[in-house]
Motif scaffolding. Sequence first.
Motif: not given
Length: 688
Positions: A57, A307, A325-326, A353, A356, A360-361
Amino acid sequence: MRRRAFLQASTVLGVAFVSGCALPVIPQRPTARYEDALGWIRHSEGRYELLLPRVEMGQNIGTALKQIACEELGIEWHQLTLCLPHTGEMARVRATVGSESVKDFALPLAQACATLRDALAAGHMQGERMAEPRPAGELRAFRRDARHVGCCAPLEQGHAIVTGEPLYAADVRLPGMMFGRVLRAPVSAELVSTPGWVNEAAARQVPGFVALVRDARLRQGLSDGLGIVARTPGTLDLIEAALDVRWSTEGSFDQADIDRAMDVDRHLAGDGCRYRVHDDAIDAPGPWDVDLRIDIPLAAHAPIQPRAAVAAFDADGGLDLWVGSQDVYYQRDVVRKRLGLDEDRVRVHGTRVGGAFGGKTICTVELEAAVLAEAVRHPVKLQWTRAQEFRQGFHRPPSSHRIRVRLREGRLDQWWHAFASSHILFTNAGLPVWMQRLTDFVTDAGVARGAQLPYRCPTRRAEFALSRLPVFTGPWRGLGAGPNGLAMESAIDECARHAGLDPVAFRLQHIGDARLAGVLKAAVAQAGSWRARPAGTRQGRGVACGTYKQVSHAAVVAEVEVDEQGRTTVTRLVCAHDCGTVINPDQVRAQCEGNLVWGLGMALSDRLHAAGARIAAGSFAEAPIPSLHQIPRLEVVLVDEGGAPGGAGETAIVATAAAIANAVREATGVRIQRFPIDPLVLALPSRT
């Protein structure tokens, strides 16, 4: 009963007795183990493949881990290919958070590569190999004479980034793909909201309309969503306008409600602060040498990439998800549970990504895309708009700090730091009220991060209060370390002034960690002597330092100019950084520079305002981030004295904003107590 056991018992009781409550999916955080790392590295016919166990990311962890693998295997750079696997190709790994990728994954990867190297040397060309993992001292990757490690390396995916090759979830194109959006009421998802009347007939007349999806699984928080699907992305706006949804909402709030909930003095005058970081008894009555209040507002992650996710079912009912996503395994867990699918029926493909920073979790667009794809039985791409990013994501919680200090003979004697904030790790974006109340028995370590005083002081007390807010709050780069560092280092600077000492000398008198003292000295040395200020100008230099998660250290020197209208220009930022053994100097410098810019934003621009029962901002114009013309000269000094690799992704956030605030104090004589800095506070009186 210990707190942990009590929480577990309470959770069981909560599930049993709270009617209508569903237990949300809890992210799993397995330790990075050597046994798992054996599945990250493969060899076939002279070629090596590294399955990246972290999300890429922007930190370019793929480059760093490839350096470690090539070093340990004793191979050339071109002999190893980096692969971003889907969830079915590799055992679960934990989310890419907390600056842990090098710190926790470098050693097991190097051990696995050493095992593979030994197996190939012994003539074992097929199958899987197991052996006792070697200790770090016997591994090639961490030697001072390493060839690949400790130097710059070609940037993995670098050519693809600058040439526009498809790397991100929004780049995915599938045959027959359609485009989706989930409409929500224009209020926070912490308030109950449902769609009422809609003009469905008008929407169906829009060319390109595919479906209107009503599904309970589209709920986010307390917000019921209404899904739309179209054949082109541009059609979504037309369908939304044609529907003209009339929303039913309950409750309201504004910025004053958030400010009231965060007011630390109100908490101290009422029930006090429940949670402790330092727990020494303080003699509260009597005067204080420093009594300072610092208020820090809500702030957005503001990733450049909104996102996005793409969902597609195959002929057998299996689901493929492409996400940015993380935590790809958490996405799998949530989606399979909500859609009633077996684990092996959901494959989540982690893409690069586009920013984030902790935001973005949780599972948002991923579930939305899957529900819409299931409804229309076509692949569906769903991407949030910029306004949705600001209004439907979670944000850095605001915090309010009261720091009181007594000095004795020019040295710290009593330190009392009380602050109020909202939840970070136990975010209300993922936990319902009843479950968050149960987590309050074990506090929120994310809020407490960075509140440990890194200076010697005979008596220390640090405590905080938590309040659930009507907007979503959660992890933001460094969690609580940035705001806590800003408040604490502002107070330390005032202590030095009260003692009549140079702020660097005062800090060095009190620092007990040699590595923290080392970065402070290195930053000051790099900054050089401070020139005399010309008459009539307001220029200043400030310094701050701190430790992140007890493993990495940073110090920052800031230089500023403040004009007559009170506008602050940061002209130079110098950072010294110690994260142990450096794998890739270029990438560590890049992470430091990113933190410096984030600290610049904390000081000068970061703020989200609430109005009309939601986050008011819907664009960068309303919630600006630092632009290129605001970025000063950045200088980064890496202090590498060896030792285990630590984290670099968030460390410098602990000191940057405070160094800028301290420089403004030097330039103007004004201690900034409310952020971001308001030019009106610093403006000179009119001479007319």
